[in-house]
Write an enzyme that holds these catalytic residues in place. Structure first.
Site, PDB file in Angstrom:
ATOM      1  N   SER A  86       2.387   6.359  -5.984  1.00 25.54           N
ATOM      2  CA  SER A  86       2.180   6.632  -7.410  1.00 25.54           C
ATOM      3  C   SER A  86       1.098   5.737  -8.000  1.00 25.54           C
ATOM      4  O   SER A  86       0.712   4.719  -7.421  1.00 25.54           O
ATOM      5  CB  SER A  86       3.486   6.452  -8.178  1.00 25.54           C
ATOM      6  OG  SER A  86       3.962   5.123  -8.057  1.00 25.54           O
ATOM      7  N   ASN A  87       0.641   6.112  -9.181  1.00 27.30           N
ATOM      8  CA  ASN A  87      -0.426   5.383  -9.862  1.00 27.30           C
ATOM      9  C   ASN A  87       0.051   4.010 -10.327  1.00 27.30           C
ATOM     10  O   ASN A  87       1.231   3.813 -10.617  1.00 27.30           O
ATOM     11  CB  ASN A  87      -0.923   6.202 -11.053  1.00 27.30           C
ATOM     12  CG  ASN A  87      -2.176   5.616 -11.678  1.00 27.30           C
ATOM     13  OD1 ASN A  87      -2.103   4.805 -12.588  1.00 27.30           O
ATOM     14  ND2 ASN A  87      -3.333   6.025 -11.196  1.00 27.30           N
ATOM     15  N   SER A  88      -0.882   3.092 -10.452  1.00 21.48           N
ATOM     16  CA  SER A  88      -0.542   1.730 -10.865  1.00 21.48           C
ATOM     17  C   SER A  88       0.066   1.674 -12.261  1.00 21.48           C
ATOM     18  O   SER A  88       0.809   0.741 -12.582  1.00 21.48           O
ATOM     19  CB  SER A  88      -1.796   0.850 -10.819  1.00 21.48           C
ATOM     20  OG  SER A  88      -2.789   1.345 -11.711  1.00 21.48           O
TER      21      SER A  88
END
Length: 439
Positions: A120-122
């Site tokens: 997943s994205n930061s």
């Protein structure tokens, strides 16, 4: 975005959107409530329902239908995810306090836990930091997909340890490889454990509008909230992120901080929401105007054609990669993203990227999966063309050819040096042997 910028997912722009941005700036509206600007609120309600229908989302996300659902424009996916995490946290605290009054609020908050994929994205991990709630990044499968089995295992362990599961953030279009989490199986687990399910579709959400990508919408009718960045695929300039809620009251109840100077006689009516309760800040920009102008100017078919163009150009690049035996795909092409690498050691791919960056003809970034370094090629630009893809591939292929030739030359020089050194040593030994015999 320049046509040769291929490092990140696209940031869109179009002339209708620019006009809308200019007008919104000129109006200088801070539309935190309906009473301070009816047009700002009502147009946002209209365009969010337009967009939901365009993307073929479940009807309970529309303002126009009966029920507490609806959509709102946030600044970015980071804001949307944070809103979902905070709302889910407060709902969990209220629920546990009601069923376990013996627990203090601090005790409850210390047991909360959230989940997402390690792909997943930061911004998801950052949302956990801001919400003071740990987000466990669960390992995705070999195909980079997070499934319900992994979530169930993590939740069962945490429940046994006395923790309280709060929210799972699934991703449709992960940052690294544009993988799609299995929303349906995740929803089954979330429903069983009363866990909020949010879907971050910041990039892939634009493909919901395409019939050929209908599989991406599977399971969305079971999620509590989702977000999608219009500034990626919808030719609307940054910042503009759409968010939909199955039950907006859960967010409003969590964030409602009223003052007498903010009250008005129309508040509370479902068709004229005060969007200040749906977001982090109080004031808000008139983002709906640029969305409305873009939709009215380009039309639904124009926007679909733009998404399809990105996909077709990525397919063209994928064909180039597969036709060159020196390269390999790391993951299947997904929408407008191709993940590939030069065969062999990671150092070859790293040096290839370094050469490309030094020449400044195209821009890409590297990523890593299972110890393999690879390059991300994302189709970008307001009006990308096949010639842009051909230019990029020619540059990549030329630089790899030069890199491999340079390595072969250095290897040959190294071998020649070794031979010379051995010859010198052997010759010295022969000379010494001859001298000894003469003596």
């Amino acid at each position: 975005v320049p046509p040769h910028m291929h490092g990140y997912y696209p940031t869109s722009v179009s002339y209708p959107s620019i006009v809308g941005e200019m007008l919104a700036s000129g109006f200088s509206i801070i539309g935190f409530s309906w009473i301070c600007s009816p047009a700002c609120t009502e147009l946002e309600v209209v365009v969010m329902d337009w967009l939901a229908k365009f993307l073929k989302l479940p009807e309970h996300f529309l303002h126009a239908t009966e029920g507490p659902g609806g959509g709102v424009i946030q600044g970015s996916a980071s804001e949307a995810v944070l809103v979902a995490v905070l709302a889910a946290r407060e709902q969990a605290v209220c629920r546990v306090r009601a069923s376990h009054p013996e627990l203090s609020e601090s005790d409850i908050r210390g047991k909360l836990v959230a989940y997402s994929s390690d792909q997943s994205n930061s911004c998801i991990e950052k949302a956990g930091v801001l919400a003071a709630m740990p987000i466990k990044l669960l390992p995705a499968g070999e195909d980079l997909i997070l499934r319900g089995a992994a979530l169930r295992s993590a939740i069962e362990q945490d429940v046994t340890a006395g923790l309280i599961p709060v929210i799972c953030i699934a991703t449709l279009g992960t940052t690294g490889t544009c993988a799609y989490d299995d929303v349906d199986s995740l929803a089954t687990v979330c429903e069983q454990y009363n866990v909020w399910l949010h879907v971050d579709a910041a990039y892939a959400g634009g493909a919901f509008a395409l019939d050929e990508c209908s599989e991406l919408r599977r399971g969305l009718e079971r999620v509590d909230s989702l977000n999608f960045n219009l500034h990626k695929f919808m030719l609307v300039n940054f910042d503009c992120s759409a968010m939909w809620l199955r039950d907006a009251n859960k967010v409003v109840d969590s964030f409602n901080v009223d003052r007498i100077y903010l009250k008005h006689k129309y508040e509370g009516q479902t068709q004229i929401p005060d969007f200040r309760h749906w977001q982090i800040p109080l004031g808000r920009r008139f983002r709906a105007l640029k969305v409305w102008i873009t939709f009215r100017t380009l039309g639904a078919e124009g926007l679909r054609a733009h998404v399809r163009k990105h996909i077709e150009l990525a397919k063209k690049f994928e064909v180039f990669v597969l036709a060159d035996a020196r390269f390999e795909l790391v993951a299947p092409r997904a929408l407008g993203l191709v993940c590939f690498r030069a065969k062999g050691e990671n150092e070859i791919t790293a040096q290839l990227l370094q050469r490309l960056m030094e020449r400044k003809k195209i821009y890409m970034v590297k990523a890593e999966h299972r110890g393999q370094l690879f390059l991300r090629f994302a189709v970008c630009g307001m009006d990308p063309k096949p010639s842009d893809i051909e230019f990029a591939w020619t540059e990549i292929g030329t630089q790899l050819t030069a890199l491999l030739a340079e390595q072969e030359h250095l290897a040959a020089v190294g071998k020649a040096g070794d031979v010379t050194e051995l010859t010198q040593q052997f010759g010295l030994q022969l000379t010494n042997g001859t001298n000894e015999k003469s003596q």
